[in-house]
Design an enzyme around this catalytic site. Sequence first.
Site, mmCIF file in Angstrom:
data_model
loop_
_atom_site.group_PDB
_atom_site.id
_atom_site.type_symbol
_atom_site.label_atom_id
_atom_site.label_comp_id
_atom_site.label_asym_id
_atom_site.label_seq_id
_atom_site.Cartn_x
_atom_site.Cartn_y
_atom_site.Cartn_z
ATOM 1 N N THR A 64 104.229 -66.898 63.819
ATOM 2 C CA THR A 64 103.016 -66.217 63.390
ATOM 3 C C THR A 64 102.697 -66.616 61.953
ATOM 4 O O THR A 64 103.338 -67.507 61.392
ATOM 5 C CB THR A 64 103.158 -64.686 63.630
ATOM 6 N N LYS A 68 101.985 -71.396 61.544
ATOM 7 C CA LYS A 68 101.570 -72.079 62.785
ATOM 8 C C LYS A 68 101.298 -73.571 62.587
ATOM 9 O O LYS A 68 101.561 -74.368 63.480
ATOM 10 C CB LYS A 68 100.348 -71.393 63.398
ATOM 11 N N ASP A 103 98.090 -68.849 72.681
ATOM 12 C CA ASP A 103 96.895 -68.027 72.425
ATOM 13 C C ASP A 103 95.786 -68.405 73.407
ATOM 14 O O ASP A 103 94.941 -67.581 73.754
ATOM 15 C CB ASP A 103 96.397 -68.226 70.988
ATOM 16 N N GLY A 129 83.005 -66.839 65.025
ATOM 17 C CA GLY A 129 84.146 -67.247 64.213
ATOM 18 C C GLY A 129 84.532 -68.691 64.475
ATOM 19 O O GLY A 129 84.245 -69.236 65.560
ATOM 20 N N GLY A 241 92.120 -57.279 72.179
ATOM 21 C CA GLY A 241 93.172 -58.101 71.585
ATOM 22 C C GLY A 241 94.560 -57.791 72.118
ATOM 23 O O GLY A 241 95.429 -58.664 72.118
HETATM 24 P P1 ATR Z 1 92.189 -66.417 62.432
HETATM 25 O O1 ATR Z 1 93.354 -67.333 62.362
HETATM 26 O O2 ATR Z 1 92.543 -65.007 62.826
HETATM 27 O O3 ATR Z 1 91.075 -66.966 63.224
HETATM 28 P P2 ATR Z 1 90.858 -67.226 60.017
HETATM 29 O O4 ATR Z 1 91.199 -68.630 60.335
HETATM 30 O O5 ATR Z 1 91.021 -66.734 58.616
HETATM 31 O O6 ATR Z 1 91.700 -66.222 60.899
HETATM 32 O O7 ATR Z 1 89.338 -66.972 60.495
HETATM 33 C C1 ATR Z 1 88.656 -65.785 60.233
HETATM 34 C C2 ATR Z 1 87.240 -65.879 60.806
HETATM 35 O O8 ATR Z 1 86.573 -64.634 60.556
HETATM 36 C C3 ATR Z 1 86.397 -66.968 60.198
HETATM 37 O O9 ATR Z 1 85.527 -67.487 61.175
HETATM 38 C C4 ATR Z 1 85.632 -66.209 59.115
HETATM 39 O O10 ATR Z 1 84.409 -66.812 58.735
HETATM 40 P P3 ATR Z 1 84.382 -67.933 57.568
HETATM 41 O O11 ATR Z 1 84.857 -69.204 58.209
HETATM 42 O O12 ATR Z 1 82.980 -67.993 57.127
HETATM 43 O O13 ATR Z 1 85.331 -67.448 56.510
HETATM 44 C C5 ATR Z 1 85.364 -64.914 59.827
HETATM 45 N N1 ATR Z 1 85.090 -63.820 58.886
HETATM 46 C C6 ATR Z 1 85.987 -63.140 58.135
HETATM 47 N N2 ATR Z 1 85.366 -62.211 57.375
HETATM 48 C C7 ATR Z 1 84.036 -62.318 57.639
HETATM 49 C C8 ATR Z 1 82.869 -61.630 57.174
HETATM 50 N N3 ATR Z 1 82.941 -60.648 56.276
HETATM 51 N N4 ATR Z 1 81.676 -62.002 57.684
HETATM 52 C C9 ATR Z 1 81.570 -62.998 58.596
HETATM 53 N N5 ATR Z 1 82.641 -63.687 59.086
HETATM 54 C C10 ATR Z 1 83.857 -63.351 58.605
#
Ligand code: ATR
Length: 278
Positions: A64, A68, A103, A129, A241
């Site tokens: 985790t 990764k 995943d 995302g 989730g």
């Molecule tokens: P994970 O591994 O859980 O996918 P991550 O790689 O940090 O975590 O990705 C988080 C996602 O949530 C990203 O798509 C992020 O958008 P950005 O690429 O623009 O950062 C999105 N995200 C997090 N906070 C956000 C917010 N306040 N508004 C819009 N998107 C958000």
Amino acid sequence: MSNTRAACVIGWPAKQSRSPKLHGYWIKRHGIDGDYRIEERSPEEFPAFVTNLAGNGYVGANITMPHKDAALALSEPDARARSVGAANTLWLDNGRLRSTNTDVEGFIGALDAAAPGWHERTESAVVLGAGGASRAVVYGFIERGVKTVHVVNRTFEKAVALRERFGPSVQPAHWSDLPRLLDGAKLLANATSLGMTGQGDLAIDLGAVADDCVVADAIYVPLKTPLLAAAEKRGLKTSNGLDMLLHQAVRGFELWFNVRPQVTRELYNLLATDITRT
Ligand code: ATR
């Protein structure tokens, strides 16, 4: 010498992991001489620990945050882990350290359970995302034959990077495109952190999606995010989730303990109680 087979979750931090409860349930259920433990290891400690997994007493591991990427680089990944660009499950195969990304099947398995046959009636999907979780979701959708995956992200360049990674099935989009993309949508997945306890809200109007739209959320704290609550209110099928977490664990358990376990309502309730309590 003990014959107990042991696996672990390696993270930094990792204390909060629900995996011991989940794998512990299956170990007991199947009467296996096995164990599943938490190993907190810093990024500096991780390479030495993981490349001597057997010496540390393990047949395999879940990986985790934040390891990764390193796990991918330090192991022999399968096509899935390589494509997603992250490994979350390791196992020893005749002394070789191999890896995969479960995943993908976590997400797809949860959808299969919530809405059997979903992929036969779904030509396009909307994914919110473009981070690590999103890569697994997008890979899974394309693998299941979804022709167009609209990836909506705050940082547009990251959505473009997913198109470069996965090819022309991915259509990068801006947040402002959402109303158009949701009109008649049949599959919507949230892979952002929005809606998670302590994070920002995900305010989305589901009024125009198809009546048989399926809505999935990768978040499990809370179990019912505002997005899933809105979807249920609209009478749509959903997966959360925790469904994903349970389904992603199946393959690892099978690789380490040679038994394919079932995701049951009893197991869901056990973990759900734990999540709700904390
Ligand atoms: P994970 O591994 O859980 O996918 P991550 O790689 O940090 O975590 O990705 C988080 C996602 O949530 C990203 O798509 C992020 O958008 P950005 O690429 O623009 O950062 C999105 N995200 C997090 N906070 C956000 C917010 N306040 N508004 C819009 N998107 C958000």
